[in-house]
Design a protein around this motif. Structure first.
Motif, PDB file in Angstrom:
ATOM      1  N   LEU A 171      15.852   1.258   2.228  1.00 20.60           N
ATOM      2  CA  LEU A 171      16.837   1.349   1.142  1.00 20.60           C
ATOM      3  C   LEU A 171      16.807   2.741   0.520  1.00 20.60           C
ATOM      4  CD1 LEU A 171      16.382  -2.096  -0.606  1.00 20.60           C
ATOM      5  CD2 LEU A 171      18.281  -1.355   0.832  1.00 20.60           C
ATOM      6  N   LYS A 172      15.604   3.260   0.298  1.00 19.55           N
ATOM      7  CA  LYS A 172      15.449   4.590  -0.302  1.00 19.55           C
ATOM      8  C   LYS A 172      16.079   5.666   0.576  1.00 19.55           C
ATOM      9  CE  LYS A 172      11.432   6.681  -0.167  1.00 19.55           C
ATOM     10  NZ  LYS A 172      10.016   6.966  -0.361  1.00 19.55           N
ATOM     11  N   HIS A 173      15.891   5.533   1.890  1.00 16.03           N
ATOM     12  CA  HIS A 173      16.410   6.537   2.829  1.00 16.03           C
ATOM     13  C   HIS A 173      17.828   6.225   3.298  1.00 16.03           C
ATOM     14  CE1 HIS A 173      12.511   8.407   3.025  1.00 16.03           C
ATOM     15  NE2 HIS A 173      11.945   7.300   3.462  1.00 16.03           N
ATOM     16  N   ASP A 174      18.382   5.103   2.854  1.00 13.60           N
ATOM     17  CA  ASP A 174      19.723   4.663   3.240  1.00 13.60           C
ATOM     18  C   ASP A 174      19.854   4.496   4.757  1.00 13.60           C
ATOM     19  OD1 ASP A 174      22.249   3.760   2.453  1.00 13.60           O
ATOM     20  OD2 ASP A 174      23.162   5.725   2.810  1.00 13.60           O
ATOM     21  N   THR A 175      18.808   3.923   5.364  1.00 16.68           N
ATOM     22  CA  THR A 175      18.834   3.661   6.807  1.00 16.68           C
ATOM     23  C   THR A 175      18.843   2.161   7.108  1.00 16.68           C
ATOM     24  OG1 THR A 175      16.402   3.819   6.894  1.00 16.68           O
ATOM     25  CG2 THR A 175      17.656   5.818   7.421  1.00 16.68           C
ATOM     26  N   HIS A 176      19.121   1.353   6.097  1.00 19.12           N
ATOM     27  CA  HIS A 176      19.153  -0.098   6.258  1.00 19.12           C
ATOM     28  C   HIS A 176      20.416  -0.529   7.000  1.00 19.12           C
ATOM     29  CE1 HIS A 176      22.319  -0.415   3.242  1.00 19.12           C
ATOM     30  NE2 HIS A 176      21.675   0.529   2.593  1.00 19.12           N
ATOM     31  N   ASN A 177      20.430  -1.772   7.423  1.00 18.42           N
ATOM     32  CA  ASN A 177      21.629  -2.310   8.077  1.00 18.42           C
ATOM     33  C   ASN A 177      22.082  -3.596   7.398  1.00 18.42           C
ATOM     34  OD1 ASN A 177      19.665  -4.072   8.978  1.00 18.42           O
ATOM     35  ND2 ASN A 177      20.483  -4.231  11.032  1.00 18.42           N
ATOM     36  N   ARG A 178      21.894  -3.663   6.093  1.00 18.27           N
ATOM     37  CA  ARG A 178      22.319  -4.858   5.373  1.00 18.27           C
ATOM     38  C   ARG A 178      23.802  -4.758   5.008  1.00 18.27           C
ATOM     39  NH1 ARG A 178      19.736  -4.447  -0.706  1.00 18.27           N
ATOM     40  NH2 ARG A 178      21.081  -2.766  -1.409  1.00 18.27           N
ATOM     41  N   GLY A 179      24.360  -5.903   4.616  1.00 24.44           N
ATOM     42  CA  GLY A 179      25.759  -5.918   4.202  1.00 24.44           C
ATOM     43  C   GLY A 179      26.702  -5.602   5.346  1.00 24.44           C
TER      44      GLY A 179
END
Length: 117
Positions: A57-65
Motif C-alpha cells: 500500500l505504501k509503495h502503491d504496488t498492490h492489486n486491490r480494488g
C-alpha cells in the motif's frame, strides 16, 4: 532458480543469505524499495504478510480494488452502489451493476472495498 537441485524463490534465497533464515515459516521476503523484481540484498527484509501488504500500500504496488484482474467494478461504481443504499433494493442494484446480491451486501456493510469512503 534452482539451488542444490531444489526450486527456490530468488528474493527469499537472497534475503536468507543476507539476513539469515526467516524468523518463522510465515515470514516473507519484503522489498523495501517497492520493486518486486529487485533482488538487491539491501532492499530485502523479512516481514510478516501483514507488514508486506502494508508495504504494498505504501509503495502503491498492490492489486486491490479495480487493479485486481477479477474486479468487475470500478471505485466510482462502488461509491454509486453505496449511494443507492436504501433507495433501491440490493437485488435491483446488483442487476444494474452486473454483480451478485451478496457483493452489493458486502459493499454496503464495508466488508468489500472497505478503504473507499
Amino acid at each position: 532458480m534452482k539451488v542444490a537441485g531444489e526450486r527456490v524463490l530468488v528474493n527469499r534465497y537472497v534475503c536468507e543469505i543476507a539476513h539469515g533464515p526467516a524468523p518463522s515459516p510465515e515470514h516473507e521476503a519484503a522489498h523495501e524499495c517497492g520493486n518486486p523484481s529487485c533482488f538487491y540484498a539491501d532492499c530485502l527484509r523479512w516481514a510478516t504478510t501483514v507488514e508486506n501488504n502494508a508495504d504494498k500500500l505504501k509503495h502503491d504496488t498492490h492489486n486491490r480494488g479495480e487493479r485486481h484482474n477479477l474486479a468487475k467494478l470500478t471505485e466510482h461504481e462502488v461509491l454509486q452502489i453505496r449511494e443507492l443504499e436504501g433507495s433501491a433494493s440490493r437485488n435491483e442494484i446488483a442487476d444494474r451493476f452486473g454483480v451478485s446480491y451478496r457483493h452489493v451486501y458486502s459493499i454496503h456493510k464495508r466488508a468489500a472495498w472497505p478503504w473507499l469512503e
